[in-house]
Scaffold this active site. Structure first.
Site, PDB file in Angstrom:
ATOM      1  CG  ASN A 119      -1.797   0.888   0.835  1.00  0.00           C
ATOM      2  OD1 ASN A 119      -2.181   1.922   0.676  1.00  0.00           O
ATOM      3  ND2 ASN A 119      -2.926   0.366   1.777  1.00  0.00           N
ATOM      4  CG  ASP A 120       1.833   3.260   3.814  1.00  0.00           C
ATOM      5  OD1 ASP A 120       0.194   4.439   3.290  1.00  0.00           O
ATOM      6  OD2 ASP A 120       1.344   3.374   4.924  1.00  0.00           O
ATOM      7  CB  VAL A 121       5.969   0.272  -0.089  1.00  0.00           C
ATOM      8  CG1 VAL A 121       6.267   0.363   0.505  1.00  0.00           C
ATOM      9  CG2 VAL A 121       4.900  -1.181  -0.962  1.00  0.00           C
ATOM     10  CB  ALA A 124       1.162   6.480   5.963  1.00  0.00           C
TER      11      ALA A 124
END
Lengths: 471, 112
Positions: free
Chosen positions: A395-397, A435
């Site tokens: 997700n965040d990456v 995040a």
């Protein structure tokens, strides 16, 4: 120096050389296993030489032999048992646990030195200072690693445990540990100062790691590993032993580099990570589908068509893949695609998984050849000519918001998944990553969302591809 | 400052530099086994445990030496065992149950 002592010292030099050569051979997968064996051989030689030295010295009592042997056999047995049984998803916990053991042992060696000299003649400055440092660092890594292990295992909540005034408490504990250590160095016979340094360091280790969230664990594990290396090197100063100094410094350096790499991969400073409070725990996937912007949903059959007629597919695995135990399912799908002559590779973000490089081990376990595992720098230039990027549990990456300023992930290096011609995301829900922000990749017109558990979704995709190509 | 201490400091600083040099070349793929290997290397503290066991002459000394040997033994043996287990998994190509045709396809795409 007697001939005997010289031989022992030479064995120590050889052992140190084995450690360096062993680590050097780990710079490529084909030689890594040999490197590990050379390093182990050095370890056996160093231990054997030490036992010979102790026997030759003949100051050891019968009880001394007994506690040493029983302790070693028991510890080895337990360690071996854990090592053989552990699941690859649980490797980070185990490394933390072994790290705690190393840190604890370093502190105990210093403590034993303290006990042995407590009633004797004045202690020299060198031993006093190194004992104090060793007690403080060893105790800190021991308690910190135990808490990190508990968090990774899930026995302690993975989210940051933040209490009002926690940052102040941590500051006070850290200061108390430093003051205790300084006073202990100044008055090496003081049991009170020893107790202060020990208690404050243990408490600081617990308090520091409790505040840190699960997403930051790769950094924490690296840092604790570096600290244990340092503690062991300092223990070498206490007992004036060169092989402890060399081995400890090597580990301190390796842990230091990995800590820096991991922190850079998240664009956060090590200090900011250690002060804690960032992000949540593991996403439980309870959020409902469709929170946020408009997304395009896709069925397994449509996704299979996209995949089966691509010429280049890049799979982007995140920890969600491992949590769902879907490594074998993804390998099966990749093999199906490869049999159709499609080029398949895996894009691995440096912080994918729970420790540096964890995702590579998880995929290697599922027989994914390491030549297909591409690090971020290498794969990012390939996304532009990729037909389908298949995102599973990451997700965040991959959040393009990282390229803009002012978001929780700003400046974090990401995989340029949005440059692929099309994107398929397998995800249980529209839930957020660590995040805690929206991922605009999901609302990108070329992205299709396939809402499913990673494993079930991959099995469905494989079945759909098979039906499609009549396999 | 004694020569002994200076020698030890020299060794420590040079080892740190060697460590930085050797480890910065390790690819990301192997970072977990690397950390596990480094983790087992600090099991060298077992040497320290053996040396304190040899100087222990009272109950407190024996207790500390015992726990130190226990911890260090677990660290070093478990560490090397798990590192070896991980490294055996890294293969250039899938060996088990992979059909020859699939293998050719794999190497064919890799050549591109």
């Amino acid at each position: 120096m007697s001939g005997f002592d010289a031989v022992i010292k030479l064995v120590y030099v050889a052992a140190a050389a084995c450690f360096v050569i062993g680590l050097h051979l780990m710079n490529a997968p084909p030689t890594a296993n040999k490197g590990s064996r050379i390093s182990a051989a050095g370890m056996v030689a160093a231990v054997a030489a030490t036992v010979a030295l102790v026997a030759h010295d003949s100051s050891i009592t019968g009880t001394g032999w007994a506690v040493l042997l029983v302790g070693a056999v028991l510890g080895s047995g337990v360690g071996l048992g854990f090592a053989q049984k552990v699941k690859m998803t649980a490797i980070p916990q185990l490394v933390s646990l072994f790290n705690a053991m190393g840190g604890g042992a370093a502190a105990l060696v210093a403590l034993a030195g303290f006990v042995a000299t407590a009633s004797a003649a004045p202690v020299g400055g060198r031993i006093a200072v190194s004992t104090a440092i060793d007690v403080a660092i060893g105790a800190l890594t021991f308690s910190g690693s135990i808490v990190a292990c508990g968090k990774l295992q899930g026995t302690i909540a993975g989210r940051p445990i933040v209490v009002p005034g926690g940052r102040l408490t941590n500051g006070v504990l850290a200061a108390a540990a430093v003051v205790g250590a300084v006073l202990l160095a100044a008055r090496p016979h003081s049991v009170a100062m020893l107790a202060l340094a020990l208690a404050a360091s243990l408490a600081f280790g617990v308090a520091m790691v409790l505040r840190i969230g699960g997403a930051d664990m790769p950094v924490v594990i690296s840092l604790l590993n570096a600290l244990t290396g340092t503690a062991v090197a300092v223990a070498g100063f206490v007992i004036d032993n060169s092989v402890l100094i060399i081995a400890g410094a090597l580990v301190g350096a390796s842990g230091g580099i990995l800590t820096k790499l991991m922190a850079d991969a998240m664009n956060r400073s090590i200090l900011a990570i250690m002060s804690g409070g960032f992000g949540g725990g593991d996403s439980t996937g309870t959020d409902t589908v469709g929170a946020g912007g408009t997304v395009r949903q896709v069925s397994a059959d449509d996704a299979a068509i996209q995949l089966a007629y691509a010429s280049k597919v890049v799979i982007v695995p995140g920890y969600g893949l491992a949590a769902a135990q879907a490594q074998h399912a993804v390998r099966d799908l990749a093999q199906l695609l490869e049999e159709r002559g499609i080029e398949v590779s895996y894009a691995i973000h440096p912080v994918a998984g729970r420790m540096p490089g964890h995702m590579n081990v998880l995929l290697a376990e599922a027989d994914v050849p390491y030549t297909q595992l591409k690090p971020m720098d290498e794969i990012n230039s390939e996304f532009a000519r990729t037909d389908v990027a298949l995102v599973i549990g990451a997700n965040d990456v991959i959040n393009p918001a990282a390229r803009r300023s002012g978001t929780a992930v700003s400046g974090m290096p990401i995989l340029d998944v949005d440059q692929a011609k099309s994107v398929i995301v397998i995800k249980r829900s529209m839930g957020h990553g660590y995040a805690g922000i929206e991922n605009e990749l999901y609302t990108d017109p070329k992205t299709s969302m396939f809402f499913a558990d990673a494993k079930a979704g991959l099995v469905a995709l494989s079945a759909a591809v098979k039906t499609l190509v009549g396999g | 400052m004694s020569t002994g201490l200076l020698t030890d400091l020299t060794i420590a600083v040079l080892s740190l530099l060697v460590g930085f040099e050797v480890i910065s070349k390790v690819p990301e793929t192997l970072h977990t086994p690397l950390m596990s290997a480094a983790n087992s290397i600090h099991g060298i503290v077992f040497v320290g445990a053996a040396l304190v066991a040899s100087t222990a002459h009272n109950a407190a000394g024996y207790a500390l030496a015992f726990v130190a040997a226990l911890f260090a033994g677990m660290n070093v043996v478990g560490g090397y065992a798990v590192t070896g287990r991980m490294l055996k998994m890294f293969k250039r190509r899938p060996t088990p149950q992979a059909a020859p045709a699939a293998d050719e396809a794999t190497s064919g795409t890799k050549a591109r």
